[in-house]
Scaffold this motif. Structure first.
Motif: not given
Lengths: 231, 277
Positions: B245, B50, B59-62, B30-31, A184, B54-55, B57
């Motif tokens: 998470f 991670v 969600y995009f995990l930063k 989503r982040n 990203y 992400q797959k 849920t």
């Protein structure tokens, strides 16, 4: 020393196999730093021309500020951009921290003064006689500016290259505002720092190599354009 | 002339702001910003966990890998949504001050005291880490500390306190201010001693000339907790994503993955799951 040799061999292997992750990181680096350079060029050439062609009070201070800005430390830029864009900052509602956009913003802050400074010097170098001549021939403002940019294109392109180099190679700001998030915001420089920290020297060497090659290719293209104009 | 430039600049910045606004508003919910210690990233554990989360849920995990101290500092300001940290006393203070809402144990491993094979301070095999610290201080052999307020740094300072030694400013004491991986390399280059979590040491073993000299002291226990940042303090915190998470980390699937992580590459697990009974 064998680690270096091993590293280079494995780096070559990684590159030859077209490692997907390295490819993605490289493309992101190009997109981010290329975008930042484009924006910096618009800002830098405009601002450089404005300062070069006008007389106004405090002009020396403005020029000194621009010249100082040419050497802005990326970590300081990273810190200040963070303070502005994190959730509790004045631009927090945009949700920009830890995004590629944030890296573009930080790199614009780094590269724009470089382009501005060199554009300023380039425009100022155009003989005053030529400027009056263009004006006296009845050129409109837009035409006048376009002709000046054309006249100064050699040093202007050098400014663009310097700005691109500054954006592509900085790591301090990218890691702070981007967060080095896998897939990203991980760019070539931040990935190199991380892989070195993890002891994956061969990957780090490969990334460093890609960085240099990319910088060379871009500069080669720009230099070719620049030199062709001259001949 | 100046007017044209000003108008062009204004139009340009307006266009820029609009673009940025449109791009950022779309993805906000989503982040999830996840601040964690360097050890979980440097070992590769997060790279394994991670993508599954992400797959599952959407969600995009930063993932922001910093020390525990910095992770909690981000949490205190609401700049992170969920934390995975290993600094129990600082965590308690964090909870007591109301910055976190749920603190759950995820996994543990232990710290090890590593140094050069030649062991100039003669600490090999000591049962107590603080004795070993005392011996290193007495011998005046270089010790490299993190000095970055991370979980490991806090643990190291505690061990110095127990040993009754104050290392700050001593000739034989240096601080890197860097993550564990970098610090291990510095320690190796200088043939010095340092305190490391076992997992980062194992994943770096290949590239450093350092051996485990002291281990097994109960004082060397290293426990990781997941903490959700309190959305009552900071309304912008993504509470739902944080909850998702945190729940994932203590779920059966993730705990099994943690139990097996590293077996293949290092011959031993790097972390031991605590959450599933």
């Amino acid at each position: 020393m064998d680690l270096v040799v091993q590293g280079i061999v494995r780096a070559a292997g990684l590159l030859a196999s077209g490692d997907r992750e390295i490819l993605e990181i490289t493309l992101l680096s190009l997109r981010v730093s290329g975008g930042a350079t484009l924006i910096s060029t618009v800002i830098g050439v405009t601002l450089g021309a404005a300062v070069a062609l006008n007389r106004f009070p405090g002009r020396n201070i403005a020029v000194s500020l621009i010249n100082t800005g040419m050497g802005l430390p990326p970590v300081v830029v990273g810190l200040w951009v963070t303070l502005f864009i994190w959730r509790s900052g004045p631009l927090g509602d945009l949700g920009l921290l830890y995004t590629p956009t944030a890296i573009v913003v930080a790199q614009v802050v780094i590269a724009a003064p470089i382009v501005t400074g060199i554009s300023l010097a380039a425009m100022q170098n155009i003989p005053e006689k030529l400027r009056f001549q263009i004006l006296s021939l009845g050129a409109g403002r837009a035409r006048y500016l376009a002709l000046l940019v054309r006249e100064a294109r050699l040093p202007l392109l050098a400014g663009v290259m310097a700005g691109f180099g500054g954006a592509l190679s900085e790591v301090g700001a990218s890691i702070m505002v981007g967060g080095n998030i896998r897939g990203y915001t991980r760019v070539l420089t931040t990935a190199t720092v991380m892989e070195t920290g993890m002891g994956n020297f061969e990957v780090a060497i490969a990334l460093g190599f890609v960085l240099l090659v990319v910088a060379f290719i871009i500069n080669y293209v720009l230099t070719s354009i620049q030199q062709r104009i001259r001949s | 002339m100046a007017g044209t430039v000003r108008r062009a600049c204004a139009a340009f910045s307006a266009a820029l702001v609009v673009t940025i606004l449109a791009a950022s508003l779309a993805a906000e919910e989503r982040n999830v910003i996840f601040a964690t210690t360097t050890s979980t990233q440097d070992t590769g554990l997060l790279d394994a966990l991670v993508p599954i989360f992400q797959k599952k849920t959407g969600y995009f995990l930063k993932v922001i890998a910093v020390g525990s101290g910095q992770a909690m500092a981000l949490g205190e300001r609401g700049e992170a949504d969920v934390l995975l940290v290993h600094s129990p006393e600082a965590e308690k203070r964090f909870m007591d001050r109301g910055f976190g809402i749920r603190r759950r144990v995820v996994m543990h491993n232990d710290f090890v005291l590593v140094g050069p094979e030649s062991d100039p301070a003669g600490i090999r095999g000591m049962k107590s880490a603080s004795w070993a610290f005392k011996a290193i201080a007495a011998a005046g052999v270089l010790f490299v500390g993190r000095g970055d307020n991370s979980g490991t740094d806090v643990k190291e300072k505690k061990l110095w306190r127990i040993a009754g030694v104050s290392p700050e400013g001593q000739k034989w004491y240096q601080q890197t201010g860097l993550g564990m991986g970098h610090t291990l390399r510095v320690t190796s280059e200088k043939s010095a001693y340092t305190l490391s979590d076992r997992s980062t040491y194992l994943s770096m073993k290949r590239v450093v000339d350092l051996a485990i000299l002291v281990e097994g002291d109960p004082d060397l226990m290293n426990v990781y907790h997941v903490i959700q940042v309190n959305p009552a303090k900071w309304p912008k915190v993504n509470a739902k994503g944080a909850q998702a998470f945190a729940d994932f980390l203590v779920s059966k699937g993730a705990q099994e993955l943690i139990a097996n992580f590293g077996r293949e590459r290092f011959g031993t697990p790097l972390f031991f799951p605590n959450a599933v009974r």
